[in-house]
Structures are given as structure tokens and as C-alpha cells.
Enzyme design. Structure first.
Site, mmCIF file in Angstrom:
data_model
loop_
_atom_site.group_PDB
_atom_site.id
_atom_site.type_symbol
_atom_site.label_atom_id
_atom_site.label_comp_id
_atom_site.label_asym_id
_atom_site.label_seq_id
_atom_site.Cartn_x
_atom_site.Cartn_y
_atom_site.Cartn_z
ATOM 1 N N GLU A 1 38.798 35.364 22.480
ATOM 2 C CA GLU A 1 39.698 36.099 23.370
ATOM 3 C C GLU A 1 40.990 36.530 22.687
ATOM 4 O OE1 GLU A 1 40.398 33.839 26.920
ATOM 5 O OE2 GLU A 1 38.308 33.969 27.544
ATOM 6 N N TYR B 1 48.157 21.828 30.970
ATOM 7 C CA TYR B 1 47.832 21.055 32.171
ATOM 8 C C TYR B 1 49.106 20.826 32.990
ATOM 9 C CZ TYR B 1 43.549 19.981 29.578
ATOM 10 O OH TYR B 1 42.381 20.075 28.869
ATOM 11 N N CYS C 1 38.538 27.272 32.316
ATOM 12 C CA CYS C 1 39.166 25.999 31.974
ATOM 13 C C CYS C 1 39.505 25.930 30.485
ATOM 14 C CB CYS C 1 38.285 24.832 32.393
ATOM 15 S SG CYS C 1 36.577 24.932 31.857
ATOM 16 N N HIS C 2 38.838 26.752 29.669
ATOM 17 C CA HIS C 2 39.143 26.761 28.238
ATOM 18 C C HIS C 2 40.534 27.320 27.959
ATOM 19 C CE1 HIS C 2 37.497 30.772 29.044
ATOM 20 N NE2 HIS C 2 38.165 31.202 27.985
ATOM 21 N N ASN D 1 34.872 21.224 36.335
ATOM 22 C CA ASN D 1 34.732 22.629 36.705
ATOM 23 C C ASN D 1 33.256 23.043 36.787
ATOM 24 O OD1 ASN D 1 34.830 25.424 36.916
ATOM 25 N ND2 ASN D 1 35.784 25.745 34.938
#
Length: 179
Positions: A168, A108, A139-140, A131
Site C-alpha cells: 500500500e 492501537y 487491521c494491518h 477481526n
């Protein structure tokens, strides 16, 4: 922002949904516990808008989201998003988050710095918590200081966030800044 339709679609993490209008994607939804919950959330977010078959551009996006959530790298940053009604600061946060590639993360605080406002980490977190385009706006892929998961407003909270990062191939615990 006028939404013309929305649809539910299956992914490796559950039933997601996406809504569209003439200006692009007007919203997306990560899975709830069951598909009925996801459908209910979309009906609440887009009252009076019918569930329907997506146009070709949206169908291609759905294919890309499904592949991404199976662990296949996909770049969704060129997706046409309808930012009508999105506060300017939130839009800047979302546009920056769109540049984070799959398997990578930022904090952040790093996003706040890149926006030119190093004291805005909490505001960045609030913007990402609101979001309307998850998982298109990833956002993850944004973590708290020190690689901690931080919050996540989707069903399952931080556990869902960490699951998506694992799909991912991101390893936030040992890589504080991957971008």
C-alpha cells in the site's frame, strides 16, 4: 448471521476467501500457506456452507480486494458487513479501522483515544486480532506504539502485516501517525 456461501480467490499475496449472507459479508480470510489451508479455514469457520460463485456485489468486492493487494488504492469502507454476533466494542474498532485509508496507519492507542477510551489500546489489539473481516477491515493498518508492527494474527504474523503495508506504500517506521 446466516452465511449463504463463500469463495476462494487469488491475490498477489495468496489465496484469500470471502463469505456472504443476506446481511452482507459474514467473513473474510487472509491467505494460509496454500489455498488448501485457506479453504480448510473457511470450511471450519462456516461448517455446512458450500463454496460457490459469488453474487455480483461480492464479485465486485473481490475485484477491489485483488486490486488493493496489487497496490492499487481502493476504499472498501462502504462494504456491507454483517456484524451480527460481533461484540459492540469490536464493531466500534472495526468501523473506525475502516476509515484508515490505504497507505496510512494509526496506532492501537490512537484508535483507543478516538473511541473515547485512551486506556483501551490492549483491548483494541485484541479486537483486531479477532477481526473476522480481514483484509476488508484493514487491521494491518494499525500499529503498536512508536510505529512498531505489533501483532498480526494472519499467517506469517507481523511479516505479512508489513508486506501488506509495503504494497500500500505505507512506511510505518518513520511515520508514527499518518491519519
Amino acid at each position: 448471521m446466516q452465511t449463504l456461501g463463500w469463495t476462494l480467490f487469488d491475490t498477489a499475496i495468496g489465496a484469500c476467501a470471502v463469505a456472504w449472507g443476506e446481511g452482507g459479508i459474514t467473513g473474510a480470510q487472509l491467505p494460509q500457506v496454500h489455498a488448501t489451508g485457506t479453504r480448510s479455514r473457511m470450511r471450519h469457520r462456516f461448517p455446512g456452507v458450500a463454496e460457490g460463485s459469488p453474487p455480483p456485489e461480492v464479485a465486485a468486492l473481490i475485484d477491489a480486494v485483488q486490486a488493493l493487494l496489487r497496490g492499487e488504492p481502493r476504499d472498501l469502507s462502504a462494504t456491507r458487513l454483517d456484524f451480527d454476533g460481533v461484540p459492540a466494542f469490536h464493531r466500534r474498532v472495526y468501523e473506525l479501522a475502516l476509515t484508515i485509508p490505504p497507505g496510512r496507519v494509526l496506532s492501537y492507542g490512537e484508535i483507543a483515544q478516538r473511541l473515547g477510551d485512551p486506556g483501551a489500546a490492549r483491548a483494541v489489539g485484541q479486537a483486531l486480532g479477532a477481526n473476522p473481516f480481514a483484509p476488508i477491515v484493514p487491521c494491518h493498518r494499525v500499529l503498536a506504539a512508536g510505529g512498531r508492527a505489533g501483532g498480526f494474527s494472519a499467517h506469517g504474523g507481523a511479516e505479512t502485516k508489513l508486506k501488506m503495508l509495503a504494497i500500500e506504500g505505507a512506511r510505518p517506521d518513520d511515520q508514527p501517525s499518518l491519519f
